[in-house]
Write a protein that holds these residues in place. Sequence first.
Motif, PDB file in Angstrom:
ATOM      1  N   MET A   1       0.830  -1.180   0.000  1.00  0.00           N
ATOM      2  CA  MET A   1       0.000   0.000   0.000  1.00  0.00           C
ATOM      3  C   MET A   1       0.873   1.242   0.000  1.00  0.00           C
ATOM      4  SD  MET A   1      -3.209  -0.467   2.475  1.00  0.00           S
ATOM      5  CE  MET A   1      -3.156  -2.181   2.923  1.00  0.00           C
ATOM      6  N   ASN A   2       0.418   2.285  -0.638  1.00  0.00           N
ATOM      7  CA  ASN A   2       1.146   3.534  -0.641  1.00  0.00           C
ATOM      8  C   ASN A   2       1.070   4.154   0.731  1.00  0.00           C
ATOM      9  OD1 ASN A   2       1.140   2.899  -3.289  1.00  0.00           O
ATOM     10  ND2 ASN A   2      -0.183   4.572  -3.954  1.00  0.00           N
ATOM     11  N   GLU A   3       1.937   5.151   0.961  1.00  0.00           N
ATOM     12  CA  GLU A   3       1.882   5.835   2.239  1.00  0.00           C
ATOM     13  C   GLU A   3       0.607   6.643   2.312  1.00  0.00           C
ATOM     14  OE1 GLU A   3       5.110   7.970   3.886  1.00  0.00           O
ATOM     15  OE2 GLU A   3       6.573   6.568   3.082  1.00  0.00           O
ATOM     16  N   LYS A   4      -0.248   6.265   3.226  1.00  0.00           N
ATOM     17  CA  LYS A   4      -1.502   6.962   3.422  1.00  0.00           C
ATOM     18  C   LYS A   4      -1.583   7.326   4.886  1.00  0.00           C
ATOM     19  CE  LYS A   4      -3.814   4.392  -0.208  1.00  0.00           C
ATOM     20  NZ  LYS A   4      -4.792   3.426  -0.564  1.00  0.00           N
ATOM     21  N   HIS A   5      -2.395   8.296   5.196  1.00  0.00           N
ATOM     22  CA  HIS A   5      -2.564   8.677   6.588  1.00  0.00           C
ATOM     23  C   HIS A   5      -3.339   7.585   7.310  1.00  0.00           C
ATOM     24  CE1 HIS A   5      -0.942  12.215   5.022  1.00  0.00           C
ATOM     25  NE2 HIS A   5      -1.542  13.106   5.787  1.00  0.00           N
ATOM     26  N   THR A   6      -2.939   7.302   8.533  1.00  0.00           N
ATOM     27  CA  THR A   6      -3.650   6.328   9.337  1.00  0.00           C
ATOM     28  C   THR A   6      -4.987   6.919   9.749  1.00  0.00           C
ATOM     29  OG1 THR A   6      -1.552   5.463  10.137  1.00  0.00           O
ATOM     30  CG2 THR A   6      -3.505   4.896  11.410  1.00  0.00           C
ATOM     31  N   HIS A   7      -6.034   6.149   9.564  1.00  0.00           N
ATOM     32  CA  HIS A   7      -7.385   6.598   9.894  1.00  0.00           C
ATOM     33  C   HIS A   7      -7.558   6.636  11.419  1.00  0.00           C
ATOM     34  CE1 HIS A   7     -11.764   6.678  10.029  1.00  0.00           C
ATOM     35  NE2 HIS A   7     -11.710   7.100   8.771  1.00  0.00           N
ATOM     36  N   PRO A   8      -8.353   7.582  11.923  1.00  0.00           N
ATOM     37  CA  PRO A   8      -8.589   7.646  13.376  1.00  0.00           C
ATOM     38  C   PRO A   8      -9.168   6.337  13.952  1.00  0.00           C
ATOM     39  CG  PRO A   8      -9.442   9.619  12.302  1.00  0.00           C
ATOM     40  CD  PRO A   8      -8.985   8.694  11.213  1.00  0.00           C
ATOM     41  N   ASP A   9      -9.825   5.537  13.112  1.00  0.00           N
ATOM     42  CA  ASP A   9     -10.377   4.257  13.583  1.00  0.00           C
ATOM     43  C   ASP A   9      -9.294   3.205  13.850  1.00  0.00           C
ATOM     44  OD1 ASP A   9     -12.905   5.297  13.467  1.00  0.00           O
ATOM     45  OD2 ASP A   9     -13.579   4.088  11.768  1.00  0.00           O
ATOM     46  N   GLN A  10      -8.027   3.557  13.671  1.00  0.00           N
ATOM     47  CA  GLN A  10      -6.920   2.633  13.945  1.00  0.00           C
ATOM     48  C   GLN A  10      -7.004   2.089  15.373  1.00  0.00           C
ATOM     49  OE1 GLN A  10      -4.528   1.435  11.858  1.00  0.00           O
ATOM     50  NE2 GLN A  10      -3.572   0.252  13.484  1.00  0.00           N
ATOM     51  N   PHE A  11      -7.638   2.838  16.271  1.00  0.00           N
ATOM     52  CA  PHE A  11      -7.722   2.373  17.659  1.00  0.00           C
ATOM     53  C   PHE A  11      -8.453   1.033  17.769  1.00  0.00           C
ATOM     54  CE2 PHE A  11     -11.846   4.480  17.564  1.00  0.00           C
ATOM     55  CZ  PHE A  11     -12.620   3.750  18.440  1.00  0.00           C
ATOM     56  N   TYR A  12      -9.326   0.707  16.806  1.00  0.00           N
ATOM     57  CA  TYR A  12      -9.979  -0.604  16.825  1.00  0.00           C
ATOM     58  C   TYR A  12      -8.939  -1.707  16.571  1.00  0.00           C
ATOM     59  CZ  TYR A  12     -14.539   1.723  16.567  1.00  0.00           C
ATOM     60  OH  TYR A  12     -15.645   2.485  16.815  1.00  0.00           O
ATOM     61  N   ILE A  13      -8.065  -1.470  15.606  1.00  0.00           N
ATOM     62  CA  ILE A  13      -7.002  -2.432  15.284  1.00  0.00           C
ATOM     63  C   ILE A  13      -6.064  -2.567  16.487  1.00  0.00           C
ATOM     64  CG2 ILE A  13      -5.088  -2.971  13.705  1.00  0.00           C
ATOM     65  CD1 ILE A  13      -7.791  -2.910  12.246  1.00  0.00           C
ATOM     66  N   ASP A  14      -5.660  -1.428  17.046  1.00  0.00           N
ATOM     67  CA  ASP A  14      -4.762  -1.444  18.200  1.00  0.00           C
ATOM     68  C   ASP A  14      -5.409  -2.159  19.384  1.00  0.00           C
ATOM     69  OD1 ASP A  14      -3.026   0.007  16.596  1.00  0.00           O
ATOM     70  OD2 ASP A  14      -3.573   1.945  17.489  1.00  0.00           O
ATOM     71  N   GLY A  15      -6.713  -1.934  19.575  1.00  0.00           N
ATOM     72  CA  GLY A  15      -7.435  -2.597  20.659  1.00  0.00           C
ATOM     73  C   GLY A  15      -7.471  -4.105  20.494  1.00  0.00           C
ATOM     74  N   LEU A  16      -7.652  -4.558  19.252  1.00  0.00           N
ATOM     75  CA  LEU A  16      -7.614  -6.001  18.980  1.00  0.00           C
ATOM     76  C   LEU A  16      -6.235  -6.565  19.314  1.00  0.00           C
ATOM     77  CD1 LEU A  16      -9.500  -6.380  15.561  1.00  0.00           C
ATOM     78  CD2 LEU A  16     -10.170  -7.378  17.747  1.00  0.00           C
ATOM     79  N   LEU A  17      -5.190  -5.858  18.888  1.00  0.00           N
ATOM     80  CA  LEU A  17      -3.824  -6.304  19.141  1.00  0.00           C
ATOM     81  C   LEU A  17      -3.528  -6.410  20.629  1.00  0.00           C
ATOM     82  CD1 LEU A  17      -1.536  -4.511  16.542  1.00  0.00           C
ATOM     83  CD2 LEU A  17      -1.696  -6.958  16.996  1.00  0.00           C
ATOM     84  N   GLN A  18      -4.067  -5.478  21.398  1.00  0.00           N
ATOM     85  CA  GLN A  18      -3.809  -5.456  22.842  1.00  0.00           C
ATOM     86  C   GLN A  18      -4.819  -6.298  23.622  1.00  0.00           C
ATOM     87  OE1 GLN A  18      -4.089  -1.257  23.307  1.00  0.00           O
ATOM     88  NE2 GLN A  18      -2.198  -0.880  22.180  1.00  0.00           N
ATOM     89  N   ASN A  19      -5.705  -6.965  22.900  1.00  0.00           N
ATOM     90  CA  ASN A  19      -6.760  -7.764  23.522  1.00  0.00           C
ATOM     91  C   ASN A  19      -7.544  -6.927  24.540  1.00  0.00           C
ATOM     92  OD1 ASN A  19      -8.296 -10.055  23.788  1.00  0.00           O
ATOM     93  ND2 ASN A  19      -6.958 -10.989  25.316  1.00  0.00           N
ATOM     94  N   ASN A  20      -7.826  -5.692  24.152  1.00  0.00           N
ATOM     95  CA  ASN A  20      -8.542  -4.744  25.005  1.00  0.00           C
ATOM     96  C   ASN A  20     -10.038  -5.087  24.965  1.00  0.00           C
ATOM     97  OD1 ASN A  20     -10.080  -2.443  25.796  1.00  0.00           O
ATOM     98  ND2 ASN A  20      -8.271  -1.150  25.512  1.00  0.00           N
ATOM     99  N   SER A  21     -10.547  -5.601  26.074  1.00  0.00           N
ATOM    100  CA  SER A  21     -11.923  -6.097  26.099  1.00  0.00           C
ATOM    101  C   SER A  21     -12.954  -5.003  25.832  1.00  0.00           C
ATOM    102  CB  SER A  21     -12.224  -6.807  27.416  1.00  0.00           C
ATOM    103  OG  SER A  21     -11.995  -5.946  28.498  1.00  0.00           O
ATOM    104  N   SER A  22     -12.676  -3.763  26.249  1.00  0.00           N
ATOM    105  CA  SER A  22     -13.665  -2.702  26.001  1.00  0.00           C
ATOM    106  C   SER A  22     -13.714  -2.331  24.514  1.00  0.00           C
ATOM    107  CB  SER A  22     -13.404  -1.477  26.877  1.00  0.00           C
ATOM    108  OG  SER A  22     -12.137  -0.940  26.611  1.00  0.00           O
TER     109      SER A  22
END
Length: 193
Positions: A1-22
Amino acid sequence: MNEKHTHPDQFYIDGLLQNNSSVIALIYKKFAPKVKNYIRTNSGDDDQAQDVIQEVLITIYNQAKTKGLQLSCPFDAYFFLLCKRRWLNELKKGSNKEVTLSDENVSIDESVHEMAHQTEIFDDKQLLFDEMFRKLGEKCQEVLKLSFVTKTMEEVAEKLNVTYGYVRKKKSLCTGQLTEMIQQSPRFRSINY
């Protein structure tokens, strides 16, 4: 993928990675009802929808963990498109079921399609790797598994109670065998690398 700005919804991906239950609970609360509705509308039930949601979340997690997935589009559109495609693939396997194609007011632009496509390719590669890995001999599987999770080959040799030279040679042979098995698979050519 080209360099694109990270979308503000990235926190969902980060939450999955951290196994964040909330964050995981928020994903289910905000996005699962739309997926369930879509699957019910297309010859499925809630249990099948739950399976699709879970499989897609695992795929997203695996891609984020191994490839550093950076969201460049809304999570809603990305997640829904992956679930929809996964369900349509399930229907194709069972065939003879009528499929309704409606995007239910989801704004799907090129970046969503591209991200979904990349995730599907990742998933196909992972499934092929896993299938071929299971076909390796027991000793090869053991050496490779340990080398995936252990920092040094010296530690692998120590855990297996063999010499460093043996473990390096065995890992090299097993990696070569696994690579050849993957490349010889008819599915290898069909995956868009």
